[in-house]
Design a protein around this motif. Sequence first.
Motif, short mmCIF file in Angstrom:
data_model
loop_
_atom_site.label_atom_id
_atom_site.label_comp_id
_atom_site.label_asym_id
_atom_site.label_seq_id
_atom_site.Cartn_x
_atom_site.Cartn_y
_atom_site.Cartn_z
N SER A 165 0.73 -1.28 0.05
CA SER A 165 0.03 -0.04 0.12
C SER A 165 0.60 1.13 -0.23
O SER A 165 0.02 1.97 -0.55
CB SER A 165 -0.53 0.15 1.07
OG SER A 165 -0.13 0.42 2.38
N THR A 166 2.15 1.65 0.59
CA THR A 166 2.47 2.08 0.53
C THR A 166 3.63 2.71 -0.21
O THR A 166 3.40 3.37 -1.06
CB THR A 166 4.21 1.99 1.24
OG1 THR A 166 3.61 2.11 3.01
CG2 THR A 166 4.99 2.92 1.59
N GLU A 167 3.97 1.74 -1.46
CA GLU A 167 4.12 1.62 -2.81
C GLU A 167 3.11 2.38 -3.42
O GLU A 167 3.65 3.64 -4.71
CB GLU A 167 4.47 0.22 -3.33
CG GLU A 167 5.84 -0.55 -2.09
CD GLU A 167 7.05 -0.03 -2.56
OE1 GLU A 167 7.42 0.66 -3.99
OE2 GLU A 167 8.15 -0.68 -2.23
N ALA A 168 1.75 2.07 -3.73
CA ALA A 168 0.49 1.84 -4.00
C ALA A 168 1.04 3.64 -4.10
O ALA A 168 0.88 4.64 -4.83
CB ALA A 168 -0.64 2.02 -4.16
N ALA A 169 1.07 4.26 -2.69
CA ALA A 169 0.67 5.53 -2.51
C ALA A 169 1.80 6.86 -2.83
O ALA A 169 1.99 7.72 -3.17
CB ALA A 169 0.64 5.98 -1.07
N CYS A 170 2.91 5.77 -2.31
CA CYS A 170 4.42 6.32 -3.80
C CYS A 170 4.21 7.15 -5.01
O CYS A 170 4.38 7.96 -5.42
CB CYS A 170 5.67 5.96 -3.50
SG CYS A 170 6.16 5.86 -1.36
N LYS A 171 3.49 6.01 -5.61
CA LYS A 171 3.36 5.79 -6.62
C LYS A 171 1.77 7.17 -7.59
O LYS A 171 2.02 8.27 -8.23
CB LYS A 171 2.64 4.84 -7.54
CG LYS A 171 3.63 3.02 -8.17
CD LYS A 171 3.07 2.25 -8.29
CE LYS A 171 3.47 1.16 -8.53
NZ LYS A 171 3.59 -0.10 -8.62
N TYR A 172 1.16 7.17 -6.54
CA TYR A 172 0.22 8.11 -6.50
C TYR A 172 0.73 9.82 -6.26
O TYR A 172 0.71 10.71 -7.62
CB TYR A 172 -1.01 8.50 -5.17
CG TYR A 172 -1.93 9.45 -5.70
CD1 TYR A 172 -3.15 8.88 -6.53
CD2 TYR A 172 -1.75 10.07 -4.63
CE1 TYR A 172 -4.55 10.65 -6.77
CE2 TYR A 172 -2.44 11.64 -4.97
CZ TYR A 172 -3.93 11.38 -5.85
OH TYR A 172 -4.10 12.45 -5.64
N LEU A 173 1.60 9.29 -5.42
CA LEU A 173 2.31 10.49 -4.57
C LEU A 173 2.90 11.31 -5.70
O LEU A 173 3.43 12.62 -6.68
CB LEU A 173 2.67 10.84 -3.47
CG LEU A 173 2.18 10.93 -2.22
CD1 LEU A 173 3.38 10.32 -0.83
CD2 LEU A 173 0.96 11.60 -2.23
N LYS A 174 3.97 10.14 -6.73
CA LYS A 174 5.04 10.83 -7.77
C LYS A 174 3.77 11.50 -8.72
O LYS A 174 4.37 12.65 -9.62
CB LYS A 174 5.13 9.77 -8.13
CG LYS A 174 7.32 10.26 -8.72
CD LYS A 174 8.20 8.00 -8.87
CE LYS A 174 9.27 9.03 -9.78
NZ LYS A 174 9.99 7.14 -9.58
N ARG A 175 3.65 10.43 -9.64
CA ARG A 175 2.60 11.40 -10.36
C ARG A 175 2.00 12.79 -9.94
O ARG A 175 1.74 13.87 -10.79
CB ARG A 175 1.01 10.17 -10.59
CG ARG A 175 0.29 10.39 -12.35
CD ARG A 175 -0.83 10.15 -12.45
NE ARG A 175 -0.51 8.47 -13.09
CZ ARG A 175 -1.30 7.87 -13.23
NH1 ARG A 175 -2.16 7.64 -13.02
NH2 ARG A 175 -1.06 6.73 -13.76
N SER A 176 1.48 12.69 -9.24
CA SER A 176 0.41 14.17 -8.31
C SER A 176 1.52 15.11 -8.76
O SER A 176 1.33 16.37 -8.99
CB SER A 176 0.01 14.21 -6.61
OG SER A 176 -0.81 15.37 -6.87
N TYR A 177 3.01 14.75 -8.42
CA TYR A 177 4.00 16.11 -7.93
C TYR A 177 4.50 15.98 -9.67
O TYR A 177 4.87 17.23 -9.85
CB TYR A 177 4.97 15.41 -7.24
CG TYR A 177 6.44 16.80 -7.35
CD1 TYR A 177 6.28 17.83 -6.25
CD2 TYR A 177 7.55 16.54 -7.88
CE1 TYR A 177 7.21 18.53 -6.20
CE2 TYR A 177 8.72 17.82 -8.38
CZ TYR A 177 8.13 18.65 -7.34
OH TYR A 177 9.44 19.71 -6.86
N GLU A 178 4.60 15.43 -10.82
CA GLU A 178 4.93 15.46 -11.47
C GLU A 178 3.90 17.16 -12.16
O GLU A 178 3.89 17.27 -13.28
CB GLU A 178 4.46 14.09 -12.42
CG GLU A 178 5.22 12.97 -12.65
CD GLU A 178 5.46 11.87 -13.02
OE1 GLU A 178 4.60 11.86 -13.63
OE2 GLU A 178 6.87 11.02 -12.82
N LYS A 179 2.22 16.27 -11.73
CA LYS A 179 1.35 17.62 -12.23
C LYS A 179 1.49 18.99 -12.00
O LYS A 179 1.39 19.86 -12.57
CB LYS A 179 -0.08 17.41 -11.66
CG LYS A 179 -1.26 17.91 -12.20
CD LYS A 179 -2.27 16.99 -11.97
CE LYS A 179 -3.48 18.06 -12.53
NZ LYS A 179 -3.75 18.36 -14.14
#
Length: 308
Positions: free
Chosen positions: A167-181
């Motif tokens: 779940s932490t891995e999945a959250a990191c993927k979301y946070l990374k995509r959000s930072y790209e935005k």
Amino acid sequence: MTDSKFALYISIASLVTFLIVAFYGSQPRIEETYNPVMEEAQPIAFTNAKTIPLPENINLAGEEVPLEIDDVKERLDKELHINSYWHNNTIFLFKRANRWFPVIEPILEKHGIPDDFKYLALIESGLENVDSYAGAAGFWQILKGTGREYGLEINRDVDERYHPVLSTEAACKYLKRSYEKFGNWTLVAASYNRGMRGMQNALDHQKVDNYYDLRLNDETSRYVFRILAIKQIFESPEDYGLNILQKHLYEPYVYQYDTLRESIDWVDYAIKQNLTYKTLRIYNPWIQDDDIRITGDDYYVVSLPARN
């Protein structure tokens, strides 16, 4: 009744009233307040309550908070006082963080997510595998659709939103995509609550480019300040009236692992491992049923208590 008797009664009544006022007036002021842990009203004494000074400066992931803006300062002030005087809750955040931050921190670092985002998980769930009324689940409060989008398996047998690592891995993927935005970690944190589209719509509609200039719903308006308050208290607990003793904190779990490649009954599996079913589920909260179906080349890694 004679005047003398009447005067005597008045004197006695006055004396009794004086004694009652003297006794109860000397007691600490007690108010009934809701205690979410005990789930009943508990008397809390407020005799030692005092105002808490704000830090001169504070940042989220290296981004300075503009405390020169009055409403920004007051919103942080509110969250610092709430979490400082909500002692039973805040103490248990320290206890559970000692167990789970060592799991979360290296995963954040691996994905290039600032360490401050561990506090996001803390305010989302208190690092407990809880479910929200909206259907979000686990440490990171991930919805089913979002979980599947970011690679989590969610079905009758398995719900990896409850898996502390995955779940932490999945959250990191979301946070990374959000930072790209957004290119801004404060907006990334807010978007975890409001959603990327919701944050972008608010920025576009109000014609501003940062979180602190936005007018938002109450939950998202408080969200970043809740993270900031917990971060500040964790970094300087004594300044906020908390005496946190290391010996009272929860120890991290120590694991060994087993790989399953065939269907199995979990109760029988636990017995073969010389464990109770309850212990197996504590170490593997992602398990959702009494058995698991495994077909083809699928497999699952099971966490077990390490044996000396």
